[in-house]
Design an enzyme around this catalytic site. Structure first.
Site, PDB file in Angstrom:
ATOM      1  N   ASP A  67       0.821  -1.222   0.000  1.00 45.20           N
ATOM      2  CA  ASP A  67       0.000   0.000   0.000  1.00 45.20           C
ATOM      3  C   ASP A  67       0.850   1.265   0.000  1.00 45.20           C
ATOM      4  O   ASP A  67       2.074   1.206   0.165  1.00 45.20           O
ATOM      5  CB  ASP A  67      -0.974  -0.010   1.197  1.00 45.20           C
ATOM      6  N   ASP A 136      -7.484  -2.564  14.160  1.00 46.27           N
ATOM      7  CA  ASP A 136      -8.872  -2.851  13.747  1.00 46.27           C
ATOM      8  C   ASP A 136      -8.961  -4.137  12.928  1.00 46.27           C
ATOM      9  O   ASP A 136      -9.996  -4.426  12.331  1.00 46.27           O
ATOM     10  CB  ASP A 136      -9.459  -1.664  12.964  1.00 46.27           C
ATOM     11  N   HIS A 138      -7.210  -4.896  10.222  1.00 43.47           N
ATOM     12  CA  HIS A 138      -6.966  -4.784   8.768  1.00 43.47           C
ATOM     13  C   HIS A 138      -5.652  -5.430   8.357  1.00 43.47           C
ATOM     14  O   HIS A 138      -4.706  -5.499   9.134  1.00 43.47           O
ATOM     15  CB  HIS A 138      -7.039  -3.326   8.290  1.00 43.47           C
ATOM     16  N   GLU A 143      -9.687  -1.938   5.352  1.00 46.48           N
ATOM     17  CA  GLU A 143     -10.363  -1.574   6.595  1.00 46.48           C
ATOM     18  C   GLU A 143     -11.619  -2.431   6.797  1.00 46.48           C
ATOM     19  O   GLU A 143     -12.066  -3.104   5.861  1.00 46.48           O
ATOM     20  CB  GLU A 143     -10.733  -0.089   6.546  1.00 46.48           C
TER      21      GLU A 143
HETATM   22  P1  PGA Z   1       1.982  -1.192  12.653  1.00 48.09           P
HETATM   23  O1  PGA Z   1       0.802  -1.209  11.584  1.00 48.09           O
HETATM   24  O2  PGA Z   1       2.932  -2.250  12.224  1.00 48.09           O
HETATM   25  O3  PGA Z   1       2.603   0.171  12.551  1.00 48.09           O
HETATM   26  O4  PGA Z   1       1.368  -1.472  13.975  1.00 48.09           O
HETATM   27  C1  PGA Z   1       0.294  -2.446  11.182  1.00 48.09           C
HETATM   28  C2  PGA Z   1      -0.817  -2.258  10.169  1.00 48.09           C
HETATM   29  O5  PGA Z   1      -1.572  -1.287  10.266  1.00 48.09           O
HETATM   30  O6  PGA Z   1      -0.946  -3.117   9.292  1.00 48.09           O
END
Ligand code: PGA
Length: 263
Positions: A67, A136, A138, A143
């Site tokens: 992404d 969350d 994802h 999302e």
């Molecule tokens: P993070 O993000 O590794 O910074 O906790 C993980 C994600 O949102 O996939």
């Protein structure tokens, strides 16, 4: 999903890096799907170390990132282009023409997304996809309520994700609201998937993804449909799992088990 638990973040990162190195040593021209965020930093550090020691080579490897934020040019310090260069690509011998990251600045997102999906196919598909998981649930920026069949596309970020990621920006209002992300369907097409989660902050999301019902409310749960998905967790991230004893029993008995996969 195969669940591999290590006591610390460093041990978790090392175990995941060994799994990635194993794939690259079996297939030097492998196609990797890569993730950003704080979670995979330890994995990248370990892969860089293995590379510098001569134990893994990236000369023929191709990578596709999950992404990118919409609106951030590649040289923006919070862009995922910048993140990947700083934390990984500049330390290894990957060929720049083999690196693909979604564009956050294209003027035609639908056409770009279609091209990205086609490039993945033209390169033979993703052999191993690395994933973190959001609080969350994802994966990528898929999302809650993202279609479990979704492909690369533009997404509006959830407010909780914007809040989670505000720690990387000077001001919360600087966090982009839109992102371009591989879809859940794109991720499920990878031949192997490794999901990483560390810290108690991820315990609920990890438990929901690994043991909860498959639901678009927790897009990580779609990995339960993947035939070769592994979750690497540190002890705090495993804190809400119900089947820890069984996962550890499986790992303890693995050396004596009949070999299932040849790579
Ligand atoms: P993070 O993000 O590794 O910074 O906790 C993980 C994600 O949102 O996939």
């Amino acid at each position: 999903m195969e669940v591999i638990i290590r006591e610390t973040y460093e041990e978790m990162s090392r175990a995941a890096a060994e799994a990635v190195a194993h794939v690259l040593n079996a297939k030097p021209g492998a196609v990797l799907g890569l993730a950003t965020g704080s979670t995979p930093l330890g994995l990248y550090r370990e892969l860089v170390r293995l590379h510098k020691e001569g134990n893994v080579d990236f000369a023929q490897v191709t990578t596709f990132n999950l992404d990118e934020y919409v609106g951030l040019p590649p040289n923006h310090p919070q862009s995922y282009h910048y993140f990947m260069h700083q934390n990984f690509f500049q330390h290894i011998n990957i060929a720049s023409q083999n690196v693909y990251i979604p564009s956050g600045t294209t003027d035609n997102y639908p056409a770009f997304c279609e091209w990205y999906e086609q490039r993945i196919r033209d390169c033979g598909g993703i052999d191993l996809q690395i994933l973190g998981i959001g609080s969350d649930g994802h994966i990528g920026f898929n999302e809650p309520c993202s279609s479990l069949g979704s492909r690369t596309r533009l997404k509006t970020l959830a407010e909780s994700t914007i809040k989670d990621n505000a720690r990387f920006f000077k001001r919360p209002q600087d966090v982009p609201i839109y992102a371009i992300t591989m879809g859940v369907g794109t991720i499920l097409d990878a031949r192997r998937v490794i999901m990483l989660a560390n810290g108690g902050r991820k315990a609920d999301a990890a438990a929901a993804a690994i043991e909860g019902p498959v639901t678009s409310m927790i897009t990580g749960s779609a990995l339960q449909h993947h035939p070769r998905a592994q979750a690497f967790l540190d002890r705090p991230a495993a804190g809400k799992l119900k089947m820890v004893e069984y996962y550890e029993w499986i790992q303890a008995k693995k050396p004596g088990a009949p070999k299932v996969f040849v790579d």
